[in-house]
Write an enzyme that holds these catalytic residues in place. Structure first.
Site, short mmCIF file in Angstrom:
data_model
loop_
_atom_site.label_atom_id
_atom_site.label_comp_id
_atom_site.label_asym_id
_atom_site.label_seq_id
_atom_site.Cartn_x
_atom_site.Cartn_y
_atom_site.Cartn_z
N TRP A 19 -2.79 22.89 -1.71
CA TRP A 19 -4.11 23.14 -1.10
C TRP A 19 -4.16 22.76 0.37
O TRP A 19 -5.21 22.84 1.00
CB TRP A 19 -5.20 22.38 -1.88
CG TRP A 19 -4.88 20.95 -2.11
CD1 TRP A 19 -5.07 19.93 -1.24
CD2 TRP A 19 -4.32 20.37 -3.28
NE1 TRP A 19 -4.65 18.75 -1.80
CE2 TRP A 19 -4.19 18.99 -3.06
CE3 TRP A 19 -3.89 20.90 -4.52
CZ2 TRP A 19 -3.67 18.12 -4.02
CZ3 TRP A 19 -3.39 20.03 -5.46
CH2 TRP A 19 -3.26 18.67 -5.20
N ARG A 20 -3.02 22.33 0.90
CA ARG A 20 -2.98 22.04 2.34
C ARG A 20 -2.65 23.34 3.07
O ARG A 20 -2.13 24.27 2.50
CB ARG A 20 -1.88 21.02 2.62
CG ARG A 20 -2.17 19.65 2.02
CD ARG A 20 -2.45 18.63 3.10
NE ARG A 20 -3.03 17.41 2.57
CZ ARG A 20 -2.31 16.34 2.24
NH1 ARG A 20 -1.00 16.35 2.36
NH2 ARG A 20 -2.92 15.27 1.78
N GLU A 32 -10.62 19.95 -4.49
CA GLU A 32 -11.48 18.77 -4.35
C GLU A 32 -12.17 18.41 -5.66
O GLU A 32 -12.30 17.23 -5.99
CB GLU A 32 -12.52 18.98 -3.25
CG GLU A 32 -11.93 19.04 -1.84
CD GLU A 32 -11.11 17.81 -1.47
OE1 GLU A 32 -11.40 16.73 -1.99
OE2 GLU A 32 -10.15 17.96 -0.70
N GLN A 37 -11.46 13.83 -9.77
CA GLN A 37 -11.31 13.43 -11.15
C GLN A 37 -10.02 12.69 -11.43
O GLN A 37 -9.93 11.90 -12.34
CB GLN A 37 -11.38 14.71 -12.00
CG GLN A 37 -11.78 14.51 -13.40
CD GLN A 37 -13.03 13.69 -13.51
OE1 GLN A 37 -13.98 13.87 -12.77
NE2 GLN A 37 -13.00 12.72 -14.40
N TYR A 77 -14.86 13.59 -17.93
CA TYR A 77 -16.08 14.01 -17.20
C TYR A 77 -16.29 15.52 -17.28
O TYR A 77 -16.28 16.23 -16.28
CB TYR A 77 -15.95 13.64 -15.72
CG TYR A 77 -16.57 12.31 -15.37
CD1 TYR A 77 -17.87 12.02 -15.73
CD2 TYR A 77 -15.84 11.37 -14.66
CE1 TYR A 77 -18.44 10.80 -15.42
CE2 TYR A 77 -16.39 10.14 -14.34
CZ TYR A 77 -17.69 9.86 -14.72
OH TYR A 77 -18.22 8.66 -14.39
N TYR A 115 -19.73 15.06 -0.31
CA TYR A 115 -18.28 14.92 -0.11
C TYR A 115 -17.60 16.30 -0.11
O TYR A 115 -16.83 16.64 0.80
CB TYR A 115 -17.67 14.02 -1.20
CG TYR A 115 -16.18 14.12 -1.20
CD1 TYR A 115 -15.44 13.44 -0.24
CD2 TYR A 115 -15.51 14.96 -2.09
CE1 TYR A 115 -14.06 13.58 -0.18
CE2 TYR A 115 -14.14 15.09 -2.04
CZ TYR A 115 -13.42 14.40 -1.09
OH TYR A 115 -12.06 14.55 -1.02
N ASP A 133 -13.67 10.11 1.18
CA ASP A 133 -13.32 9.82 -0.21
C ASP A 133 -12.98 8.33 -0.29
O ASP A 133 -13.10 7.59 0.70
CB ASP A 133 -12.18 10.72 -0.69
CG ASP A 133 -10.85 10.38 -0.03
OD1 ASP A 133 -10.83 9.59 0.92
OD2 ASP A 133 -9.82 10.93 -0.47
N CYS A 187 -2.40 2.81 3.65
CA CYS A 187 -3.49 1.82 3.52
C CYS A 187 -3.96 1.81 2.06
O CYS A 187 -5.11 2.11 1.75
CB CYS A 187 -4.63 2.16 4.47
SG CYS A 187 -5.80 0.80 4.67
N CYS A 194 1.08 -2.19 6.31
CA CYS A 194 0.52 -2.29 7.66
C CYS A 194 1.58 -2.12 8.74
O CYS A 194 1.30 -1.58 9.82
CB CYS A 194 -0.21 -3.62 7.83
SG CYS A 194 -1.59 -3.79 6.70
N CYS A 203 -6.35 -2.37 14.23
CA CYS A 203 -6.96 -2.69 12.92
C CYS A 203 -7.52 -4.11 12.93
O CYS A 203 -6.79 -5.10 12.99
CB CYS A 203 -5.93 -2.53 11.81
SG CYS A 203 -6.62 -2.91 10.20
S1 SF4 Z 1 -3.12 -1.79 9.58
FE1 SF4 Z 1 -5.20 -1.68 8.85
S2 SF4 Z 1 -5.56 0.49 8.51
FE2 SF4 Z 1 -3.36 0.19 8.67
S3 SF4 Z 1 -2.62 -0.09 6.59
FE3 SF4 Z 1 -3.04 -2.11 7.40
S4 SF4 Z 1 -5.14 -2.51 6.78
FE4 SF4 Z 1 -4.84 -0.33 6.57
#
Ligand code: SF4
Length: 356
Positions: A19-20, A32, A37, A77, A115, A133, A187, A194, A203
């Site tokens: 779907w991209r 979506e 779901q 659902y 959404y 989302d 994330c 990170c 961040c």
């Molecule tokens: S740096 Fe911040 S935005 Fe990036 S993965 Fe870590 S917590 Fe998430």
């Protein structure tokens, strides 16, 4: 600029998904609805099956509800599947099969919420709206170190504003997909990566050591426990099923006849109940088969399954259908029924056979 870093990361890390790279609103909408779901990997076969059977909104609008529920089976659902069909019919009948080409127009369609409207408006028409989302809520909450609950009304408003502020207005479609993908791959809820994140320098949660505590969520609603006693009534090699009514879980799906009680009934109580309902003759036996627990969002179902072999066709008065066991696979059934069938397939039930 931070948004550019995000796009750069996305260009080299995005997953190839069917779907991209499409601007087709029907395909985006379908994906979506399914992805609300379930997760991507589990949703993929469903997406492919739906798209193969209904390549456009007109063909979906011509489907009957049973076909849609059968294809949806396993996702849970089921009202979402029914609403999907209704929305397809609305677009086919009132919009000549063409999706409105902007957020406000999409939002007017019954069955399309903020959404999904944002996802279609952004991905198909590149409109400058932020798509939020669960992944995006998490990224935004951490990026700006905001501890408002993401599922509370004030939090939702705040995160919408922040997501819009952060949106790359020059390429909203790719930006939205990139931030969703970042939430899914980097994330993540547990152990975010990170050190690989393109947003790490800005961040705030990382800076303040708050990554593990964000996002904050309000506690879920209380889960209700229900005690269900299901019956396989076998009469001349056929069994009884019925279509579940409105006003309860699994509306219109096919299920086994059942008794619900405030607790699991002892054998004598169970027989007494069945005799009173005329579902059982005095000389007939009730054989326990299987016990399982099934969890829904707000309900915990404690289910027992019993076999009643009878020579007198009982009048169940639930608009039952008597079918060959092998015909069950043609019906849309709840996952709990499916669990029982798995058990049934792996156990010998005498004359009552269920082919795989
Ligand atoms: S740096 Fe911040 S935005 Fe990036 S993965 Fe870590 S917590 Fe998430």
């Amino acid at each position: 600029m931070l948004q550019k870093e995000l796009l750069k990361w996305y260009a080299s890390n995005q997953r190839e998904l069917p779907w991209r790279n499409t601007r087709n609103p029907y395909i985006i909408w379908l994906s979506e609805v399914i992805l609300q779901q379930t997760r991507v990997q589990q949703g993929l076969p469903y997406f492919n099956n739906f798209l193969e059977k209904y390549p456009n909104v007109i063909s979906m609008s011509e489907a009957n509800e049973d076909e849609i529920l059968k294809l949806w089976q396993g996702l849970g659902y089921y009202s979402r599947a029914r609403n999907m069909l209704k929305t397809a019919q609305l677009i086919a009948n009132n919009y000549q099969g063409i999706f409105p080409n902007n957020y406000e127009g999409l939002l007017k369609l019954k069955g399309i919420g903020p959404y999904t409207a944002a996802a279609i408006a952004s991905f198909a028409y590149n409109e400058s709206v932020a798509v939020l989302d669960g992944n995006v809520y998490r990224v935004i909450s951490r990026l700006f170190a905001k501890d408002e609950p993401i599922n509370g009304s004030a939090g939702k408003k705040l995160f919408e504003e922040l997501a819009l502020q952060f949106l790359n207005k020059k390429d909203p479609a790719t930006h939205n997909q990139a931030i969703m993908e970042l939430g899914a791959l980097v994330c993540t809820p547990q152990n975010p990566k990170c050190s690989e994140c393109p947003l790490q320098k800005s961040c705030k949660a990382l800076d303040l050591g708050l990554v593990r505590t964000l996002p904050v969520k309000l506690k879920k609603l209380k889960v209700k426990t229900r005690y269900l006693h299901y019956f396989i009534f076998e009469f001349k090699g056929k069994i009884a099923i019925f279509q579940r009514p409105e006003g309860d879980i699994w509306q219109n799906l096919f299920d086994l006849p059942l008794l619900e009680a405030s607790n699991h009934l002892a054998e004598t109580e169970l027989k007494q109940n069945l005799l009173e309902k005329n579902w059982l003759q005095i000389n007939e036996e009730v054989q326990f088969l299987f016990q399982t627990r099934h969890i829904l969002t707000h309900q915990r179902l404690e289910a027992l399954f019993f076999l009643v072999r009878t020579n007198n066709k009982p009048a169940l008065n639930i608009q039952e259908h008597w079918i060959e066991p092998n015909e069950i696979k043609l019906k849309a059934i709840p996952r709990l029924f499916d669990k029982f069938l798995d058990w049934w397939k792996s156990n010998d039930l005498g004359n009552l056979t269920l082919k795989k």
